[in-house]
Design an enzyme around this catalytic site. Structure first.
Site, PDB file in Angstrom:
ATOM      1  N   GLU A 135      12.974 -11.650  11.033  1.00 58.09           N
ATOM      2  CA  GLU A 135      11.862 -10.961  11.673  1.00 58.09           C
ATOM      3  C   GLU A 135      12.487  -9.880  12.552  1.00 58.09           C
ATOM      4  OE1 GLU A 135       9.286 -13.534  13.932  1.00 58.09           O
ATOM      5  OE2 GLU A 135       8.081 -11.838  14.616  1.00 58.09           O
TER       6      GLU A 135
ATOM      7  N   ARG B 100      20.128 -25.769  11.430  1.00 63.40           N
ATOM      8  CA  ARG B 100      20.474 -24.486  12.032  1.00 63.40           C
ATOM      9  C   ARG B 100      21.767 -24.620  12.819  1.00 63.40           C
ATOM     10  NH1 ARG B 100      16.307 -22.082  14.243  1.00 63.40           N
ATOM     11  NH2 ARG B 100      17.432 -20.902  15.806  1.00 63.40           N
TER      12      ARG B 100
ATOM     13  N   LYS C 286      16.421 -15.650  19.585  1.00 63.70           N
ATOM     14  CA  LYS C 286      16.203 -14.218  19.803  1.00 63.70           C
ATOM     15  C   LYS C 286      15.321 -13.958  21.019  1.00 63.70           C
ATOM     16  CE  LYS C 286      15.178 -13.257  15.535  1.00 63.70           C
ATOM     17  NZ  LYS C 286      14.493 -12.609  14.425  1.00 63.70           N
TER      18      LYS C 286
HETATM   19  P1  ATP Z   1      15.404 -17.260  16.544  1.00 67.16           P
HETATM   20  O1  ATP Z   1      14.985 -18.676  16.803  1.00 67.16           O
HETATM   21  O2  ATP Z   1      16.737 -16.918  17.047  1.00 67.16           O
HETATM   22  O3  ATP Z   1      14.364 -16.260  16.952  1.00 67.16           O
HETATM   23  P2  ATP Z   1      14.380 -17.108  13.950  1.00 67.16           P
HETATM   24  O4  ATP Z   1      14.510 -18.220  12.989  1.00 67.16           O
HETATM   25  O5  ATP Z   1      13.051 -16.938  14.571  1.00 67.16           O
HETATM   26  O6  ATP Z   1      15.552 -17.199  14.974  1.00 67.16           O
HETATM   27  P3  ATP Z   1      14.348 -15.134  11.951  1.00 67.16           P
HETATM   28  O7  ATP Z   1      14.499 -13.678  12.074  1.00 67.16           O
HETATM   29  O8  ATP Z   1      13.061 -15.684  11.507  1.00 67.16           O
HETATM   30  O9  ATP Z   1      14.761 -15.736  13.322  1.00 67.16           O
HETATM   31  O10 ATP Z   1      15.531 -15.722  11.056  1.00 67.16           O
HETATM   32  C1  ATP Z   1      15.921 -15.188   9.825  1.00 67.16           C
HETATM   33  C2  ATP Z   1      16.655 -16.240   9.057  1.00 67.16           C
HETATM   34  O11 ATP Z   1      17.789 -16.694   9.794  1.00 67.16           O
HETATM   35  C3  ATP Z   1      15.785 -17.450   8.815  1.00 67.16           C
HETATM   36  O12 ATP Z   1      15.866 -17.793   7.460  1.00 67.16           O
HETATM   37  C4  ATP Z   1      16.355 -18.518   9.683  1.00 67.16           C
HETATM   38  O13 ATP Z   1      16.261 -19.756   9.062  1.00 67.16           O
HETATM   39  C5  ATP Z   1      17.809 -18.092   9.840  1.00 67.16           C
HETATM   40  N1  ATP Z   1      18.317 -18.537  11.135  1.00 67.16           N
HETATM   41  C6  ATP Z   1      17.855 -18.210  12.363  1.00 67.16           C
HETATM   42  N2  ATP Z   1      18.538 -18.848  13.326  1.00 67.16           N
HETATM   43  C7  ATP Z   1      19.464 -19.603  12.698  1.00 67.16           C
HETATM   44  C8  ATP Z   1      20.487 -20.500  13.135  1.00 67.16           C
HETATM   45  N3  ATP Z   1      20.689 -20.756  14.426  1.00 67.16           N
HETATM   46  N4  ATP Z   1      21.255 -21.088  12.199  1.00 67.16           N
HETATM   47  C9  ATP Z   1      21.079 -20.827  10.900  1.00 67.16           C
HETATM   48  N5  ATP Z   1      20.141 -20.003  10.421  1.00 67.16           N
HETATM   49  C10 ATP Z   1      19.339 -19.393  11.289  1.00 67.16           C
HETATM   50 MG    MG Z   2      11.568 -17.059  12.684  1.00 68.78          MG
END
Ligand code: ATP
Ligand code: MG
Length: 575
Positions: free
Chosen positions: A50, A275, A285
């Site tokens: 995102e 994760r 984020k």
């Molecule tokens: P955050 O919680 O940091 O905002 P998010 O999952 O909301 O992370 P996205 O932009 O939706 O952020 O993530 C893009 C991809 O990265 C998703 O497929 C998510 O599963 C993966 N991802 C995000 N954080 C992690 C993590 N800590 N470890 C592994 N994969 C991750």
């Molecule tokens: Mg997300």
């Protein structure tokens, strides 16, 4: 970048390299799907960020996994901006994402997509579900929807609007889209099961009214699909075969399955993994954005940030980051990785590749009394003992040098083997020197150490095999380059940054001493360096020239310390 293959041989080759790689549970699923020809032999993954912030090391794990699998299987990996929330997304982030994925060494080729491009299709599918009696317009407020939802142990309550006729739903939904109703006044919900043990299946919201322009679709839409409604359908539109995501989506999978099955569209296989969590590191984020907006750090690319941009500026290499992501492996259960494993991945990489130079962070003047006053010698120094191919360089040596304050003790404790009055040590690549006396200022602080040198020990070896217990690094005073040096500590004081004391929040765990700024002295060979170049300052750690460097001022970031180097020296071993 591999593209979708029609030819036979490259695909076979790709499969083989995947088989050679250690098999994890994700690759096992893919191998099985290839064996049963579930997706006609295709492998298509995606990385779906995102664009509401910069990518962090957790995303790097997902990038390495998704793009890595595509590469191994001669498949494709899409880069999809999951930009369905108009409030938080910015073009700056889209560009940063491009930059970071490329820097990590991956390429999406022509496969860049935006979930917002699917808004029309997603809308039509919503209409299809309404017509099938599987979605309805609900007038409950967000709070009321929440109250009707029930809990893990109690079933939810049906919305009073659940049994509206198809015609009424179609009419209301059309008017929602046309902007007739105010934000939050109505939603479109899937009609599934308010008593399902899985809360995600209790008539989840598919659309909400939000009169906010979107960074790509402008004011074309005033209803926006929820993540749960749009994500699986985006995967389906792109004909993704394996939709890899983190564990928190495991119990969303039945909902995603319900949507694609009821729409009768391509059904990707979702696979969840744990994760990445790292000690002393915040990987959210939203919270990283708070650190930036609240000026707790100097920006998204502050070298203390766990963002890819921050780690890059800190001196991390793409290889170090990829190796880390590979080494930690994949699991199905949550765990926390020790931050030293991340640091070790950088040490291992830079040890092989970084140019060695000498620099002094806490300079103490050393004068060699018996060395000719105006003489300069150019001494040979090895650029990288791990790689003879990196050659040697010349380092100027003269009567006045700087050594590290810590390398001298007037009153040495028992286990201190470095320089002290009467003691002989080796100056790296130069000579043996023996301390004769010290000078102090009015406060008693040592300002200068005087030594004599043995001209027969040039290059750092004595013809009579005389033993010295320490080798010190140094810089010639008149040739030294002044530099600002930024030393970093963890950004948080606790291994779990979320673990705040009662009544306080996570920001109370921010380490007030995460940045220390010094003025150091470096050998002149570094003047050729460009921002981003990485060095080992002998005995001190790995350093990276920062983008703040100007022709007037050098700025180095310490990327990581050397492993236990001081401990070894204290034990009296030669490094
Ligand atoms: P955050 O919680 O940091 O905002 P998010 O999952 O909301 O992370 P996205 O932009 O939706 O952020 O993530 C893009 C991809 O990265 C998703 O497929 C998510 O599963 C993966 N991802 C995000 N954080 C992690 C993590 N800590 N470890 C592994 N994969 C991750
Ligand atoms: Mg997300």
């Amino acid at each position: 970048m591999a593209t979708e293959k029609s030819k036979r041989e490259p695909e076979e080759k790709g499969k083989e390299s995947a088989r050679e790689a250690a098999l994890d549970f994700i690759r096992e699923v893919i191998n099985k799907d290839l064996e049963t020809n579930k997706y006609g032999g295709r492998v298509a993954t995606r990385f779906p960020p995102e664009p509401n912030g910069y990518l962090h090391i957790g995303h790097a794990k997902s990038i390495c996994l998704n793009f890595g699998i595509a590469r191994e299987y001669n498949g494709i990996c899409h880069l999809r901006m999951d930009d369905t929330n108009p409030c938080k997304e910015e073009t700056e982030y889209v560009e940063a994402i491009h930059n970071d994925v490329r820097w990590l060494g991956f390429d999406w080729g022509k496969h860049e997509y935006y979930a917002s491009d699917y808004f029309q299709q997603i809308y039509e599918w919503a209409v299809k579900l309404i017509k099938a009696g599987k979605a309805y317009v609900c007038d409950l407020s967000a709070d009321e929807v929440h109250d009707h939802r029930g809990t893990l142990t109690t079933p939810g309550k049906d919305s009073p609007y659940r049994n509206r006729s198809v015609a009424e739903n179609l009419d209301l939904f059309e008017r929602m889209r046309a902007g007739e109703f105010s934000d939050g006044s109505r939603t479109l919900r899937a009609k599934i099961d308010m008593a399902s043990p899985n809360l995600n299946l209790r008539d989840p919201v598919m659309y909400r009214i939000l009169k906010t322009p979107h960074h790509r679709t402008g004011d074309k839409w005033c209803i926006y699909p929820t993540y749960d409604w749009v994500h699986g359908q985006s995967d389906s539109i792109e004909r993704i075969t394996h939709s890899i995501c983190t564990l928190e989506f495991e119990n969303h999978r039945p909902l995603y399955d319900w949507f694609v099955e009821n729409l009768g569209i391509h059904h990707p296989q979702q696979i969840e993994f744990a994760r990445l969590n790292i000690t002393y590191t915040m990987l959210s984020k939203r919270k990283l954005l708070h650190l930036v907006k609240g000026n707790f750090v100097r920006g998204w690319d502050d070298p203390r940030m766990p963002t890819i941009a921050g780690l890059r500026r800190r001196g991390y290499t793409p290889a170090a980051m990829r190796n880390f992501c590979k080494d930690i492996g994949l699991t199905k259960t949550e765990s926390v990785i020790d931050v030293t494993r991340l640091e070790n991945s950088l040490r291992d990489d830079l040890n092989k590749t970084a140019m060695r130079v000498m620099g002094v962070l806490h300079p103490l003047r050393l004068i060699i009394d018996n060395y000719p006053d105006n003489q300069t010698e150019e001494l040979d120094a090895v650029n990288n003992p791990e790689d003879a191919g990196m050659g040697t360089r010349k380092v100027p040596f003269s009567k006045e040098l700087y050594i590290e304050e810590e390398d001298f003790r007037e009153d040495p404790p028992k286990q201190f083997f470095r320089l002290s009055p009467g003691r002989e040590v080796r100056l790296r690549y130069a000579y043996y020197v023996t301390c004769s006396k010290v000078e102090k200022d009015a406060s008693g602080k040592i300002t200068t150490v005087h030594c004599t040198y043995d001209p027969a020990t040039k290059g750092g070896d004595s013809p009579d095999h005389r033993k010295v217990k320490a080798t010190l690094h140094w810089v010639s005073a008149k040739h030294a380059v002044d530099t600002e040096v930024r030393l970093y500590d963890h950004l948080f004081t606790k291994p779990d940054p979320e673990d705040a004391e009662e009544g306080k929040d996570w920001t109370s765990n921010i380490n007030p001493k995460s940045l220390e700024i010094l003025t150091g002295k470096l050998e002149p060979s570094v003047t050729k360096a460009k921002p981003g170049d990485r060095f080992q300052f002998e005995r001190l750690g790995y350093f990276c020239l920062d983008a703040d460097t100007t022709p007037q001022k050098f700025v180095f970031n310490r990327s990581v310390t050397l492993r236990d180097s001081w401990a070894k020296i204290e034990k009296g071993q030669k490094e």
